[in-house]
Scaffold this active site. Sequence first.
Site, PDB file in Angstrom:
ATOM      1  N   TYR A  60      -2.658  -1.256  10.644  1.00  0.00           N
ATOM      2  CA  TYR A  60      -2.580  -1.566   9.212  1.00  0.00           C
ATOM      3  C   TYR A  60      -1.229  -1.118   8.659  1.00  0.00           C
ATOM      4  O   TYR A  60      -0.553  -1.861   7.940  1.00  0.00           O
ATOM      5  CB  TYR A  60      -3.725  -0.873   8.475  1.00  0.00           C
ATOM      6  CG  TYR A  60      -3.741  -1.112   6.981  1.00  0.00           C
ATOM      7  CD1 TYR A  60      -4.021  -2.367   6.454  1.00  0.00           C
ATOM      8  CD2 TYR A  60      -3.476  -0.075   6.083  1.00  0.00           C
ATOM      9  CE1 TYR A  60      -4.040  -2.582   5.084  1.00  0.00           C
ATOM     10  CE2 TYR A  60      -3.503  -0.281   4.711  1.00  0.00           C
ATOM     11  CZ  TYR A  60      -3.786  -1.535   4.215  1.00  0.00           C
ATOM     12  OH  TYR A  60      -3.800  -1.749   2.846  1.00  0.00           O
ATOM     13  N   SER A  89       0.871  -1.178   0.000  1.00  0.00           N
ATOM     14  CA  SER A  89       0.000   0.000   0.000  1.00  0.00           C
ATOM     15  C   SER A  89       0.904   1.223   0.000  1.00  0.00           C
ATOM     16  O   SER A  89       2.058   1.141   0.451  1.00  0.00           O
ATOM     17  CB  SER A  89      -0.850   0.001   1.270  1.00  0.00           C
ATOM     18  OG  SER A  89      -1.508   1.232   1.430  1.00  0.00           O
TER      19      SER A  89
HETATM   20  N1  LIG Z   1      -8.564  -0.722  -1.731  1.00  0.00           N
HETATM   21  C1  LIG Z   1      -7.592   0.062  -1.309  1.00  0.00           C
HETATM   22  O1  LIG Z   1      -7.775   1.287  -1.146  1.00  0.00           O
HETATM   23  C2  LIG Z   1      -6.210  -0.510  -1.089  1.00  0.00           C
HETATM   24  C3  LIG Z   1      -5.131   0.390  -1.022  1.00  0.00           C
HETATM   25  C4  LIG Z   1      -3.844  -0.108  -0.807  1.00  0.00           C
HETATM   26  C5  LIG Z   1      -3.653  -1.466  -0.667  1.00  0.00           C
HETATM   27  N2  LIG Z   1      -4.721  -2.330  -0.737  1.00  0.00           N
HETATM   28  C6  LIG Z   1      -4.435  -3.759  -0.553  1.00  0.00           C
HETATM   29  O2  LIG Z   1      -4.928  -4.471  -1.674  1.00  0.00           O
HETATM   30  C7  LIG Z   1      -5.175  -5.827  -1.292  1.00  0.00           C
HETATM   31  C8  LIG Z   1      -6.534  -6.252  -1.847  1.00  0.00           C
HETATM   32  O3  LIG Z   1      -7.557  -5.455  -1.255  1.00  0.00           O
HETATM   33  P1  LIG Z   1      -8.805  -4.905  -2.095  1.00  0.00           P
HETATM   34  O4  LIG Z   1      -8.701  -3.438  -2.146  1.00  0.00           O
HETATM   35  O5  LIG Z   1      -8.974  -5.672  -3.356  1.00  0.00           O
HETATM   36  O6  LIG Z   1     -10.002  -5.215  -1.072  1.00  0.00           O
HETATM   37  P2  LIG Z   1     -11.157  -6.344  -1.061  1.00  0.00           P
HETATM   38  O7  LIG Z   1     -12.042  -6.203  -2.248  1.00  0.00           O
HETATM   39  O8  LIG Z   1     -11.752  -6.239   0.300  1.00  0.00           O
HETATM   40  O9  LIG Z   1     -10.355  -7.707  -1.222  1.00  0.00           O
HETATM   41  C9  LIG Z   1      -9.620  -8.263  -0.167  1.00  0.00           C
HETATM   42  C10 LIG Z   1      -9.456  -9.735  -0.450  1.00  0.00           C
HETATM   43  O10 LIG Z   1      -8.628 -10.311   0.593  1.00  0.00           O
HETATM   44  C11 LIG Z   1      -9.271 -11.486   0.999  1.00  0.00           C
HETATM   45  N3  LIG Z   1      -8.900 -11.942   2.319  1.00  0.00           N
HETATM   46  C12 LIG Z   1      -9.056 -11.322   3.520  1.00  0.00           C
HETATM   47  N4  LIG Z   1      -8.623 -12.115   4.504  1.00  0.00           N
HETATM   48  C13 LIG Z   1      -8.188 -13.266   3.932  1.00  0.00           C
HETATM   49  C14 LIG Z   1      -7.637 -14.470   4.416  1.00  0.00           C
HETATM   50  N5  LIG Z   1      -7.444 -14.692   5.732  1.00  0.00           N
HETATM   51  N6  LIG Z   1      -7.288 -15.440   3.529  1.00  0.00           N
HETATM   52  C15 LIG Z   1      -7.483 -15.255   2.200  1.00  0.00           C
HETATM   53  N7  LIG Z   1      -8.027 -14.150   1.679  1.00  0.00           N
HETATM   54  C16 LIG Z   1      -8.372 -13.168   2.540  1.00  0.00           C
HETATM   55  C17 LIG Z   1     -10.753 -11.195   0.890  1.00  0.00           C
HETATM   56  O11 LIG Z   1     -11.475 -12.409   0.894  1.00  0.00           O
HETATM   57  P3  LIG Z   1     -12.950 -12.629   1.519  1.00  0.00           P
HETATM   58  O12 LIG Z   1     -13.899 -12.366   0.389  1.00  0.00           O
HETATM   59  O13 LIG Z   1     -12.956 -14.044   1.973  1.00  0.00           O
HETATM   60  O14 LIG Z   1     -13.111 -11.646   2.651  1.00  0.00           O
HETATM   61  C18 LIG Z   1     -10.792 -10.481  -0.443  1.00  0.00           C
HETATM   62  O15 LIG Z   1     -10.763 -11.385  -1.522  1.00  0.00           O
HETATM   63  C19 LIG Z   1      -5.064  -5.866   0.237  1.00  0.00           C
HETATM   64  O16 LIG Z   1      -3.813  -6.430   0.594  1.00  0.00           O
HETATM   65  C20 LIG Z   1      -5.120  -4.392   0.630  1.00  0.00           C
HETATM   66  O17 LIG Z   1      -4.442  -4.140   1.845  1.00  0.00           O
HETATM   67  C21 LIG Z   1      -5.981  -1.881  -0.950  1.00  0.00           C
END
Ligand SMILES: NC(=O)c1ccc[n+]([C@@H]2O[C@H](COP(=O)([O-])OP(=O)(O)OC[C@H]3O[C@@H](n4cnc5c(N)ncnc54)[C@H](OP(=O)(O)O)[C@@H]3O)[C@@H](O)[C@H]2O)c1
Length: 273
Positions: A145, A132
């Site tokens: 986080y 991130s």
């Molecule tokens: N969106 C943002 O603004 C942002 C910014 C910077 C970085 N990120 C990073 O991007 C990555 C993806 O996030 P996203 O934005 O795509 O959000 P998201 O749509 O909430 O996706 C998160 C994913 O992680 C999965 N997950 C959570 N806990 C898990 C576990 N114990 N084992 C396996 N899978 C798990 C969730 O699965 P479930 O469906 O089972 O919950 C979901 O598929 C994360 O690492 C996040 O920190 C996001």
Amino acid sequence: MPQTVFITGTSSGIGAATVRLFARHGWQVAATMRNPADAKFDDLPNVRVYALDVTDAAAAPRAIQQAHADFGGLDVLINNAGYGLAGPFESATDEQIQQQFATNVFGVFAVTRAALPLLRAQKSGVIINVTSVGGRTAFPMNSLYHATKFGLDGFSESLWYELAPFGVRVKVVAPGGVATDFASRSLQMTMDPADDGNPYAGQVRSVLKAFGERGGAFSTAEQIAEVIYTAATDGTPQLRYIAGTDAQSILAAKAQMSEGQFAEMIQQGFGLK
Ligand SMILES: NC(=O)c1ccc[n+]([C@@H]2O[C@H](COP(=O)([O-])OP(=O)(O)OC[C@H]3O[C@@H](n4cnc5c(N)ncnc54)[C@H](OP(=O)(O)O)[C@@H]3O)[C@@H](O)[C@H]2O)c1
């Protein structure tokens, strides 16, 4: 023979968009998620779905070995699964802290350790950790986080050196804000923002409001998937890919300011000063 990518956390957001992009480019995709029933990839014949909760350390080697056997190889690992824990540090429970690190940090360790013997033996491969902008700079009310993402950033930089002699590249994709489920169903809070009895309530509300107002500047999951694809395929040793104009501009501002100036800008931007 097509190349194979193994991706964690593909039920939604960046993970799901990354599955689709690699599949469109003809890759074999091992799409892993906690609940395979959530998969929406029936239209993609080169995608196989595997159950993987990254907090289950024993499950990681099983999923990696199964995907390797099914596809006959492993070229790229994308550690994407993760979620945000926001709110004051003081209000966090032990369980919340442990779960945050179990998913965002120890989960990455477990999956990476499961993949390494294969990548090292074949003397090639790319490991991409989705961190991130919050792994390079911190915002208020997200201390735990940030601790996970700063941790992953340092882990990745050191591992880059360690694996270079084996032809294995380590990369970090650091997105800014992305329109996914991150700030809705995936976000956990260490306190109820409506709890006026909590001494941090005013700060929490200001910070949540400021994040809410930034939504218009967010990248799409598809844009971040493109950056991940570039990191996987550009053939360079580049370590970090800052993804999203918001992330790029805040890190550029930080590089040009003193610590004091930057902190003041952040406090003002989040309504804390
Ligand atoms: N969106 C943002 O603004 C942002 C910014 C910077 C970085 N990120 C990073 O991007 C990555 C993806 O996030 P996203 O934005 O795509 O959000 P998201 O749509 O909430 O996706 C998160 C994913 O992680 C999965 N997950 C959570 N806990 C898990 C576990 N114990 N084992 C396996 N899978 C798990 C969730 O699965 P479930 O469906 O089972 O919950 C979901 O598929 C994360 O690492 C996040 O920190 C996001």
